[in-house]
Write an enzyme that holds these catalytic residues in place. Sequence first.
Site, PDB file in Angstrom:
ATOM      1  CE  LYS A 158      19.497 -39.913 -10.798  1.00  0.00           C
ATOM      2  NZ  LYS A 158      18.033 -40.042 -10.871  1.00  0.00           N
ATOM      3  CG  HIS A 208      12.325 -33.353  -7.990  1.00  0.00           C
ATOM      4  ND1 HIS A 208      13.196 -34.335  -7.581  1.00  0.00           N
ATOM      5  CD2 HIS A 208      11.175 -33.587  -7.313  1.00  0.00           C
ATOM      6  CE1 HIS A 208      12.600 -35.126  -6.698  1.00  0.00           C
ATOM      7  NE2 HIS A 208      11.367 -34.681  -6.512  1.00  0.00           N
ATOM      8  CG  HIS A 234      21.827 -33.261  -7.217  1.00  0.00           C
ATOM      9  ND1 HIS A 234      21.306 -32.842  -8.425  1.00  0.00           N
ATOM     10  CD2 HIS A 234      23.142 -33.489  -7.438  1.00  0.00           C
ATOM     11  CE1 HIS A 234      22.271 -32.838  -9.327  1.00  0.00           C
ATOM     12  NE2 HIS A 234      23.395 -33.206  -8.757  1.00  0.00           N
ATOM     13  CD  GLU A 274      12.023 -38.161  -5.382  1.00  0.00           C
ATOM     14  OE1 GLU A 274      11.981 -37.476  -4.357  1.00  0.00           O
ATOM     15  OE2 GLU A 274      13.098 -38.584  -5.865  1.00  0.00           O
ATOM     16  NE  ARG A 296      11.827 -41.453   2.657  1.00  0.00           N
ATOM     17  CZ  ARG A 296      11.951 -40.317   1.971  1.00  0.00           C
ATOM     18  NH1 ARG A 296      11.043 -39.362   2.099  1.00  0.00           N
ATOM     19  NH2 ARG A 296      12.951 -40.115   1.149  1.00  0.00           N
TER      20      ARG A 296
HETATM   21  P1  ADP Z   1      18.508 -38.942  -4.543  1.00  0.00           P
HETATM   22  O1  ADP Z   1      17.744 -40.213  -4.327  1.00  0.00           O
HETATM   23  O2  ADP Z   1      19.949 -39.045  -4.161  1.00  0.00           O
HETATM   24  O3  ADP Z   1      17.824 -37.744  -4.000  1.00  0.00           O
HETATM   25  P2  ADP Z   1      17.389 -38.564  -7.185  1.00  0.00           P
HETATM   26  O4  ADP Z   1      17.445 -39.660  -8.154  1.00  0.00           O
HETATM   27  O5  ADP Z   1      16.105 -38.363  -6.462  1.00  0.00           O
HETATM   28  O6  ADP Z   1      18.572 -38.759  -6.132  1.00  0.00           O
HETATM   29  O7  ADP Z   1      17.834 -37.209  -7.858  1.00  0.00           O
HETATM   30  C1  ADP Z   1      18.063 -36.047  -7.101  1.00  0.00           C
HETATM   31  C2  ADP Z   1      18.012 -34.836  -7.983  1.00  0.00           C
HETATM   32  O8  ADP Z   1      19.006 -34.891  -9.000  1.00  0.00           O
HETATM   33  C3  ADP Z   1      16.724 -34.634  -8.739  1.00  0.00           C
HETATM   34  O9  ADP Z   1      15.753 -34.002  -7.953  1.00  0.00           O
HETATM   35  C4  ADP Z   1      17.182 -33.784  -9.907  1.00  0.00           C
HETATM   36  O10 ADP Z   1      17.351 -32.445  -9.499  1.00  0.00           O
HETATM   37  C5  ADP Z   1      18.547 -34.315 -10.206  1.00  0.00           C
HETATM   38  N1  ADP Z   1      18.495 -35.342 -11.264  1.00  0.00           N
HETATM   39  C6  ADP Z   1      18.271 -36.648 -11.099  1.00  0.00           C
HETATM   40  N2  ADP Z   1      18.287 -37.307 -12.261  1.00  0.00           N
HETATM   41  C7  ADP Z   1      18.532 -36.393 -13.221  1.00  0.00           C
HETATM   42  C8  ADP Z   1      18.707 -36.444 -14.641  1.00  0.00           C
HETATM   43  N3  ADP Z   1      18.639 -37.598 -15.311  1.00  0.00           N
HETATM   44  N4  ADP Z   1      18.951 -35.281 -15.294  1.00  0.00           N
HETATM   45  C9  ADP Z   1      19.053 -34.117 -14.625  1.00  0.00           C
HETATM   46  N5  ADP Z   1      18.926 -34.014 -13.304  1.00  0.00           N
HETATM   47  C10 ADP Z   1      18.672 -35.122 -12.594  1.00  0.00           C
END
Ligand code: ADP
Length: 646
Positions: A158, A208, A234, A274, A296
């Site tokens: 990420k 999520h 995502h 989240e 926000r």
């Molecule tokens: P962004 O900030 O780009 O939206 P997030 O960290 O909020 O990224 O993650 C977006 C989505 O990715 C989450 O809602 C989930 O569906 C998936 N995701 C994130 N982290 C994980 C993880 N460790 N394992 C599985 N899915 C994940």
Amino acid sequence: MFRKILIANRGEIAVRIIATARRLGVATVAVHSDADADALHVALADEAVPIGGPQPADSYLRGDRLIEAALATGAEAIHPGYGFLSENPGFVEAVEAAGLTFIGPSAAAIRAMGLKDAAKALMARAGVPVVPGYHGEDQEPEHLALMAGDVGYPVLIKAVAGGGGKGMRRVERAEDFTAALASARAEARTAFGNEDVLIEKWIDCPRHIEVQVFGDGSDAVHLYERDCSLQRRHQKVIEEAPAPGMTPEMRAAMGEAAVRAARAIGYRGAGTVEFIVDGSEGLRPDRFWFMEMNTRLQVEHPVTEAVTGIDLVEWQLRVAAGEPLPLAQDEIPLMGHAFEARLYAEDVPAGFLPATGRLDHLRFADGIRADTGVRTGDRISPWYDPMIAKIVAHGPSRASALNRLARALEETEVAGTVTNLAFLGRLARHPGFAAGEVDTGLIARDLASLTEPVAVAPEITAAAILTAELGDMAPPLQGFSLWGPLRRHARLRRDGEEIAAMLIVEAPGRARVELGGVTLAARLCPEGWEVAGRHPGRVLRTDAQVHVFARQGTVSFEIPDPFDRGGEEAGQGGLTLSPMPGLVREVAVRVGEHVAKGDRLAVIEAMKMEHVLAASRDGRVAEVLVEAGAQVEAGAALVRLEDEDG
Ligand code: ADP
């Protein structure tokens, strides 16, 4: 409370904020780019200030101009909405330095949560469970690969500055790590100007679930959770509250962790914590982990508003104006269930490509909350997010709320641009989703069936043909639309394919359509054409198109250029028929006379109005079949033309 605020945003969120401000008696200043001069949010605000060109960097991201506009109009505070400058600590500082109030958290709180790695470290220290993984400083590819191995595959790379699912890569095996890292970094560099990443364990059967928090700088509460597991790549598609299968223990544990996160940074305003949840064995209090905090108001805040009855924008304004939190934790109600679906101008079959276009028509179901920033006649421009609306349904139970959402989607009418309406409608009727089996992989697993084109029933096509050819006003209202010739060819086009039909008018308001080997009887009712005993949907004719708002979504047809039709009319024997029952006032031609296209042939009077029938082409009058003074039926043959050399 403030007397006047400036809204540093556009579209549905600006409109949403104006609605609450108005209810509270707070005056509003809208800002707009050159592309948005006629936008709904501009029309609704008390004042509007132009701030630059259509590119966000020239307008909605120009902090200096926003502050200038606030000072010039006497606004006391700035609401940032979401996106744009809503999570920009530099902007918050500039707003405060100008003596204005930022309706949101402090610059320090935004900074603390700004990067995913720092936020995770902070949360771990505050005792909030974080996703197992590596979020350290060493960004050497070899080191990261080593850490990924320690975490255990599959892993998720990420971008620390990530958002909107960008810069994320799931990696299954060690041998794929280096390539995935390179592509995640490249994406992060372009999107955020920061290529640092962290590594997380891939959570199985991921859900999520996020918690809405609210702080006043000294205390914080939560307003329960939202489940945003229905995602495509995502990105959230449908959100709901509460989370299906939520237990009191899990809710208490998540709520407590979220409030701890908010307190750790002295949070003020609306925020979202989240979490990623392992849903492989139901919801268990030891299987959720902090992912990030959004400092926000979220796009999906309406589902929380629906189940708590609380106006989150009102709370934002009150807290920013210095009031304490309006309710204590145990005073916050949780009532029923709510869903939100994001309606976008996008081409689903083409791979969910963002679309543009003029909204020739936009109407939402009665009795449903639809947050929108556009109306009929507006353009979905290429400059901004192509969201058309958020459709929000609430009900006493999950099943009833979902059913309302599905109905509301079926009753939504959009014409002029392609949308994801049909896709959302199918999701809302998805049996697994209805059963509460939500995880972030649902859409991807069933993508084919959720996006495959549905066959268009002949009734839908027939209704389109009837409306295109005859209109859809009941006979006493229709004026003098063309109820004839008695039998004629009709053509439409859909997705580049030609549709040919034979239209047989039996009487005003009664017709048959022969289409692909079947004959469909049709009757004009006050609601439009009923075909084979049912209403296929409301039909709307625009200049060159007919749209049927069917349950499966909008089905649009193009009306071919009428001049293409000359040859066929000649093939029908050159007959001019009476379009309606009436009195022949005048016959203007005699047998043997030469006429040019557009020449007057006869005049029919009906309902005290005269209707002139003109020649549809050049020719010679072969037969005159009526006399002045005669009463004729609709479809009666009046004059027959033949070719000059015939
Ligand atoms: P962004 O900030 O780009 O939206 P997030 O960290 O909020 O990224 O993650 C977006 C989505 O990715 C989450 O809602 C989930 O569906 C998936 N995701 C994130 N982290 C994980 C993880 N460790 N394992 C599985 N899915 C994940």
